[in-house]
Design an enzyme around this catalytic site. Structure first.
Site, short mmCIF file in Angstrom:
data_model
loop_
_atom_site.label_atom_id
_atom_site.label_comp_id
_atom_site.label_asym_id
_atom_site.label_seq_id
_atom_site.Cartn_x
_atom_site.Cartn_y
_atom_site.Cartn_z
N LYS A 179 8.25 4.84 7.26
CA LYS A 179 7.09 4.80 8.17
C LYS A 179 6.64 3.38 8.53
CE LYS A 179 3.73 6.23 4.62
NZ LYS A 179 2.83 7.33 4.28
N TYR A 222 -6.33 4.22 -14.06
CA TYR A 222 -6.28 4.84 -12.73
C TYR A 222 -7.68 5.30 -12.31
CZ TYR A 222 -1.15 4.93 -13.16
OH TYR A 222 0.18 4.60 -13.31
P1 NDP Z 1 5.84 6.38 -4.35
O1 NDP Z 1 6.53 5.08 -4.27
O2 NDP Z 1 6.68 7.59 -4.09
O3 NDP Z 1 4.62 6.34 -3.34
C1 NDP Z 1 3.85 7.49 -3.11
C2 NDP Z 1 3.09 7.33 -1.80
O4 NDP Z 1 4.00 7.28 -0.69
C3 NDP Z 1 2.20 8.52 -1.54
O5 NDP Z 1 0.98 8.45 -2.22
C4 NDP Z 1 2.08 8.46 -0.03
O6 NDP Z 1 1.13 7.44 0.29
C5 NDP Z 1 3.47 8.04 0.40
N1 NDP Z 1 4.38 9.21 0.58
C6 NDP Z 1 4.89 10.02 -0.37
N2 NDP Z 1 5.68 10.95 0.19
C7 NDP Z 1 5.67 10.75 1.49
C8 NDP Z 1 6.30 11.39 2.59
N3 NDP Z 1 7.10 12.44 2.42
N4 NDP Z 1 6.06 10.91 3.84
C9 NDP Z 1 5.26 9.85 4.03
N5 NDP Z 1 4.63 9.19 3.05
C10 NDP Z 1 4.83 9.63 1.78
O7 NDP Z 1 5.22 6.65 -5.78
P2 NDP Z 1 3.94 5.98 -6.52
O8 NDP Z 1 3.86 4.54 -6.26
O9 NDP Z 1 2.75 6.82 -6.26
O10 NDP Z 1 4.39 6.17 -8.03
C11 NDP Z 1 4.49 7.48 -8.58
C12 NDP Z 1 3.68 7.55 -9.87
O11 NDP Z 1 4.19 6.61 -10.80
C13 NDP Z 1 2.21 7.13 -9.72
O12 NDP Z 1 1.43 8.15 -9.17
C14 NDP Z 1 1.85 6.80 -11.15
O13 NDP Z 1 1.57 7.98 -11.88
C15 NDP Z 1 3.13 6.15 -11.64
N6 NDP Z 1 3.05 4.65 -11.56
C16 NDP Z 1 3.20 3.96 -12.74
C17 NDP Z 1 3.11 2.59 -12.75
C18 NDP Z 1 3.24 1.85 -14.04
O14 NDP Z 1 2.98 0.64 -14.09
N7 NDP Z 1 3.62 2.50 -15.12
C19 NDP Z 1 2.87 1.82 -11.52
C20 NDP Z 1 2.80 2.63 -10.34
C21 NDP Z 1 2.91 4.00 -10.38
P3 NDP Z 1 0.35 7.34 1.70
O15 NDP Z 1 0.35 8.68 2.33
O16 NDP Z 1 -0.98 6.83 1.35
O17 NDP Z 1 1.13 6.31 2.48
#
Ligand code: NDP
Length: 331
Positions: A223, A54
């Site tokens: 969104k 990351y």
């Molecule tokens: P999500 O699918 O929940 O996406 C999060 C993103 O969605 C935010 O960064 C934001 O991005 C947007 N978001 C979140 N809440 C809201 C809201 N209320 N309103 C509008 N937009 C919103 O989760 P992640 O993909 O971040 O996954 C969570 C965690 O899982 C990661 O942080 C990581 O630690 C882990 N992970 C692990 C993986 C693996 O291979 N093991 C792969 C991917 C993630 P924005 O505002 O930029 O649109």
């Protein structure tokens, strides 16, 4: 906040946790990362997720600085790292600087501890399976890191049920500690592994799950519905075209639009409904949230209270709207 056992282990994780992929050390400033962690901790979050890859190690540095500054009791939170991709990015990686060999796992663990400024990791994941390393080598190395006090629990991420079982068989053969948890993608649009493939191993080995992308990288916030395309979102960041191409398509958006109707009827926002839906699955140990703004995290915490609105009738309506129930083969 409810706390759930990580599979059959004794460890209790908050049902909502905070991850750092794309955000920490990259999309957001360190002050926002600090605010997010504070907000999370104050709301009962006790698990923070990270990985060597990351922001090429930066994410762990940012998280480590916040942990140091906050001076929270070390026994009041858990923190993870993941090994496989290396911390340099694939184009700059030499042999042994990635994968699941004894050498890389050992070095990745120590490098992560250094970046975090911590003495041990609570959870350590094999970020992907490594076809080029014998599973015995990986299981032995993880076991040894546990006995050395460098990590407390080890697990896998995006491994198949068969690969996880192979690790367990090796562990059993040599009386080693096997993987406690898997970190799979799980959300309304991506269901098969968590709902079908792992079904048996929740029971046999007591697998725990720390699930990722509950909002499908923002698609399930609504969104992108109705042709919207918010410029200040992850999927429109430079270099994220691959993810956007993967996520923004007709079938995903059409499902998100149908679920939004149900969310409105329930008086919930779409992200709150989508996260609460993940929480309804008893095989999910913790839902890892991502956020680029504190307002998002505040909103997403409402999913805890929203669970009670997801009655069997509502779950059935969602099932119909999604129309993607994973197929269970019965022979
Ligand atoms: P999500 O699918 O929940 O996406 C999060 C993103 O969605 C935010 O960064 C934001 O991005 C947007 N978001 C979140 N809440 C809201 C809201 N209320 N309103 C509008 N937009 C919103 O989760 P992640 O993909 O971040 O996954 C969570 C965690 O899982 C990661 O942080 C990581 O630690 C882990 N992970 C692990 C993986 C693996 O291979 N093991 C792969 C991917 C993630 P924005 O505002 O930029 O649109």
């Amino acid at each position: 906040m409810e706390y759930r056992r990580l599979g059959k282990s004794g460890l209790q994780l908050s049902e909502l946790s905070l991850g750092s992929w794309i955000t920490f050390g990259k999309q957001i400033g360190n002050n926002i990362a600090e605010d997010l962690m504070k907000l999370a901790y104050d709301n009962g979050v006790n698990f923070f997720d990270n990985a060597e890859i990351y922001a090429r190690g930066e994410s762990e540095k940012v998280m480590g600085k916040v942990l140091k500054k906050m001076k929270w009791d070390r026994d009041s939170y858990t923190v993870s790292s993941k090994v496989f991709f290396g911390h340099r990015g694939t184009e700059n990686t030499k042999p042994n600087q990635n994968g699941l060999s004894r050498k890389h796992i050992f070095e990745a663990c120590h490098q992560a501890l250094e970046r975090f400024q911590l003495d041990y990791l609570d959870l350590f994941f094999c970020h992907r399976p490594d076809k080029n390393t014998p599973i015995e080598e990986t299981v032995w190395t993880m076991h040894n890191l546990i006995t050395q006090g460098k990590i407390l629990y080890w697990g896998t991420s995006e491994w198949s049920a068969q690969e996880i079982m192979e690790a367990h068989m090796v562990a059993k053969q040599y009386s080693l500690i096997g993987p406690t948890m898997e970190q799979p993608q799980y959300n309304m649009l991506h269901r098969d592994k968590v709902e079908v493939e792992f079904d048996q191993i929740y029971k046999t080995v007591g697998l725990g799950t720390t699930i990722w992308s509950p909002l499908a990288s923002g698609i399930l916030t609504g969104k992108f519905n109705n042709g919207k395309n918010p410029v200040d979102s992850r999927l429109n960041m430079e270099g994220m075209d691959w993810l956007k191409d993967n996520m923004v398509n007709k079938s995903n958006i059409s499902r998100a639009e149908k679920v939004e109707v149900i969310a409105k009827e329930l008086g919930l926002s779409m992200p709150v409904l989508a996260i609460a839906w993940c929480l309804k699955n008893p095989n999910v140990s913790t839902v890892m949230l991502g956020a680029s703004k504190t307002a998002q995290l505040k909103e997403n915490f409402k999913a805890i209270a929203a669970k009670e609105k997801l009655t069997p009738d509502v779950m059935e309506a969602i099932e119909k709207a999604l129309n993607n129930t994973p197929v269970r083969l019965m022979f």
